[in-house]
Design an enzyme around this catalytic site. Structure first.
Site, PDB file in Angstrom:
ATOM      1  N   HIS A  62       1.358  -1.009   0.021  1.00  0.00           N
ATOM      2  CA  HIS A  62       0.395  -0.066  -0.301  1.00  0.00           C
ATOM      3  C   HIS A  62       0.503   1.354   0.076  1.00  0.00           C
ATOM      4  O   HIS A  62       1.123   1.855   1.115  1.00  0.00           O
ATOM      5  CB  HIS A  62      -1.030  -0.232   1.028  1.00  0.00           C
ATOM      6  N   LYS A  93      -6.939  -0.694  -4.681  1.00  0.00           N
ATOM      7  CA  LYS A  93      -8.471  -0.403  -5.488  1.00  0.00           C
ATOM      8  C   LYS A  93      -8.709   0.409  -5.785  1.00  0.00           C
ATOM      9  O   LYS A  93      -9.402   1.032  -5.247  1.00  0.00           O
ATOM     10  CB  LYS A  93      -9.068  -0.912  -3.220  1.00  0.00           C
ATOM     11  N   PHE A  94      -8.008   0.500  -6.794  1.00  0.00           N
ATOM     12  CA  PHE A  94      -8.667   1.858  -7.985  1.00  0.00           C
ATOM     13  C   PHE A  94     -10.502   1.239  -8.462  1.00  0.00           C
ATOM     14  O   PHE A  94     -10.688   0.199  -8.279  1.00  0.00           O
ATOM     15  CB  PHE A  94      -8.259   1.555  -9.136  1.00  0.00           C
ATOM     16  N   ILE A  97     -12.941   6.150 -12.452  1.00  0.00           N
ATOM     17  CA  ILE A  97     -13.896   5.959 -14.459  1.00  0.00           C
ATOM     18  C   ILE A  97     -12.589   5.623 -14.624  1.00  0.00           C
ATOM     19  O   ILE A  97     -11.409   5.867 -13.976  1.00  0.00           O
ATOM     20  CB  ILE A  97     -14.655   6.540 -14.908  1.00  0.00           C
ATOM     21  N   TYR A 220     -10.762 -13.946   9.576  1.00  0.00           N
ATOM     22  CA  TYR A 220      -9.495 -14.880   9.258  1.00  0.00           C
ATOM     23  C   TYR A 220     -10.179 -16.109   8.827  1.00  0.00           C
ATOM     24  O   TYR A 220     -11.095 -16.517  10.158  1.00  0.00           O
ATOM     25  CB  TYR A 220      -8.793 -14.855  10.673  1.00  0.00           C
TER      26      TYR A 220
HETATM   27  O1  S5P Z   1     -10.843  -7.938   1.385  1.00  0.00           O
HETATM   28  C1  S5P Z   1      -9.858  -7.689   1.715  1.00  0.00           C
HETATM   29  C2  S5P Z   1      -9.257  -7.626   0.890  1.00  0.00           C
HETATM   30  C3  S5P Z   1      -7.392  -7.030   0.705  1.00  0.00           C
HETATM   31  S1  S5P Z   1      -6.740  -7.196  -0.506  1.00  0.00           S
HETATM   32  N1  S5P Z   1      -9.340  -7.927   2.445  1.00  0.00           N
HETATM   33  C4  S5P Z   1      -8.533  -6.849   3.288  1.00  0.00           C
HETATM   34  O2  S5P Z   1      -7.783  -7.449   4.209  1.00  0.00           O
HETATM   35  N2  S5P Z   1      -7.244  -6.414   2.004  1.00  0.00           N
HETATM   36  C5  S5P Z   1      -5.983  -7.080   2.754  1.00  0.00           C
HETATM   37  O3  S5P Z   1      -5.328  -7.667   2.834  1.00  0.00           O
HETATM   38  C6  S5P Z   1      -5.565  -5.031   3.439  1.00  0.00           C
HETATM   39  O4  S5P Z   1      -5.778  -4.740   2.413  1.00  0.00           O
HETATM   40  C7  S5P Z   1      -4.724  -5.477   3.707  1.00  0.00           C
HETATM   41  O5  S5P Z   1      -3.418  -5.218   3.001  1.00  0.00           O
HETATM   42  C8  S5P Z   1      -4.849  -7.604   4.069  1.00  0.00           C
HETATM   43  C9  S5P Z   1      -4.656  -8.406   4.962  1.00  0.00           C
HETATM   44  O6  S5P Z   1      -4.297  -7.989   5.939  1.00  0.00           O
HETATM   45  P1  S5P Z   1      -4.094  -8.747   7.535  1.00  0.00           P
HETATM   46  O7  S5P Z   1      -2.859  -7.865   8.680  1.00  0.00           O
HETATM   47  O8  S5P Z   1      -5.653  -8.738   8.050  1.00  0.00           O
HETATM   48  O9  S5P Z   1      -3.325  -9.894   7.375  1.00  0.00           O
END
Ligand code: S5P
Length: 264
Positions: A62, A93-94, A97, A220
């Site tokens: 990011h 995450k664009f 348009i 998770y």
């Molecule tokens: O639905 C989503 C999509 C993304 S890309 N949920 C997410 O958590 N992410 C990304 O995955 C979020 O931006 C972060 O960088 C990573 C998860 O991080 P963690 O620390 O929870 O494993």
């Protein structure tokens, strides 16, 4: 292990060249881990890349989280990633348009010049993908887009119908490398895989070896369950960079995901 033997139908069916690059790196290192390197400085980023680089298959960033961003300091992150054969995946995450997304590929961070992969939402319409691809065209590079088909966070608005539209859009575009799925739910991943078929990657955040629930609505699931359900890459952040021993953690995620791919 040879990538075609490890990946089977996925190797034969995925058309985007970057999907093969990922599968090759994964097979060489024996890992399906995409590190979510959510850290605030380029120094911390370079350090974690060198620590866990041998156990991960791609680097997710990011860039707008980094407090000391400059073209020079970011180049050190890019060089560190390349030294471990890692593609750079900017999770931008664009969502705008097409024309604006093309412009946003440039700008201060100049994502188009170093990112191999970016994420995009489908919400504004299908043309966002061509806008992003035009951004890479502007600097004579090729990249791949991951569309968010599901999310891991609770209460998200990506309904089943939205997921279906997203897959239809992705199937029609050669620039779409794959989809983001909800790693916290093996059922949702299986359902997504059923709809996507073999021809695109699915990568899943919302994965942790121990935590039941993350902070601020993150959910998770177990990395092995995610891979067995049809995910091709687990996006892991806190589970690695938040661990007391990031190297041991990265290796544990690598081993769990590789064993799950072998059993699949
Ligand atoms: O639905 C989503 C999509 C993304 S890309 N949920 C997410 O958590 N992410 C990304 O995955 C979020 O931006 C972060 O960088 C990573 C998860 O991080 P963690 O620390 O929870 O494993």
């Amino acid at each position: 292990m040879r990538a075609d033997e490890a990946w089977g139908a996925r190797w034969r069916s995925c058309a985007h060249p970057l999907s093969h690059r990922f599968m090759e790196t994964a097979a060489e290192k024996g890992t399906l881990v995409v590190l979510a390197a959510d850290l605030g400085s380029t120094e911390e980023l370079v350090s974690i890349i060198h620590q866990v680089g041998p156990h991960i298959a791609a680097l997710k960033t990011h860039v707008d989280m980094v407090e000391d961003f400059s073209q020079e300091s970011w180049q050190e992150v890019v060089d560190a990633a390349h030294s471990h054969d890692l593609m750079l995946f900017e999770d931008r995450k664009f969502a705008d348009i097409g024309r604006v997304s093309q412009t946003q590929m440039g700008g201060i961070y100049d994502i188009r010049s170093w990112a191999d992969i970016v994420t995009a939402h489908r919400v504004s319409g299908p043309d966002i993908i061509d806008g992003i691809a035009a951004g890479w065209d502007d600097v004579q590079r090729i990249g791949g887009v991951f569309l968010l088909a599901q999310m891991s966070s609770r209460g998200n608005l990506l309904s089943e119908g939205y997921t279906d539209e997203t897959i239809a859009t992705g199937a029609a575009s050669p620039h779409v490398l794959g989809y983001i799925g909800n790693g916290s739910s093996p059922d949702e991943i299986s359902s997504l895989r059923g709809k996507v078929g073999e021809g695109k990657m699915i990568w899943t955040p919302g994965v942790n070896l121990s935590a039941e629930e993350g902070v601020l609505g993150q959910r998770y699931g177990h990395p092995s369950d995610a891979i067995r359900a049809g995910s091709d890459g687990v996006i892991v952040g806190t589970g690695i960079h938040g661990s007391d021993d990031p190297v041991a953690a990265a290796k544990a995620y690598a081993d769990a995901t590789w064993a799950a791919l072998m059993s699949r």
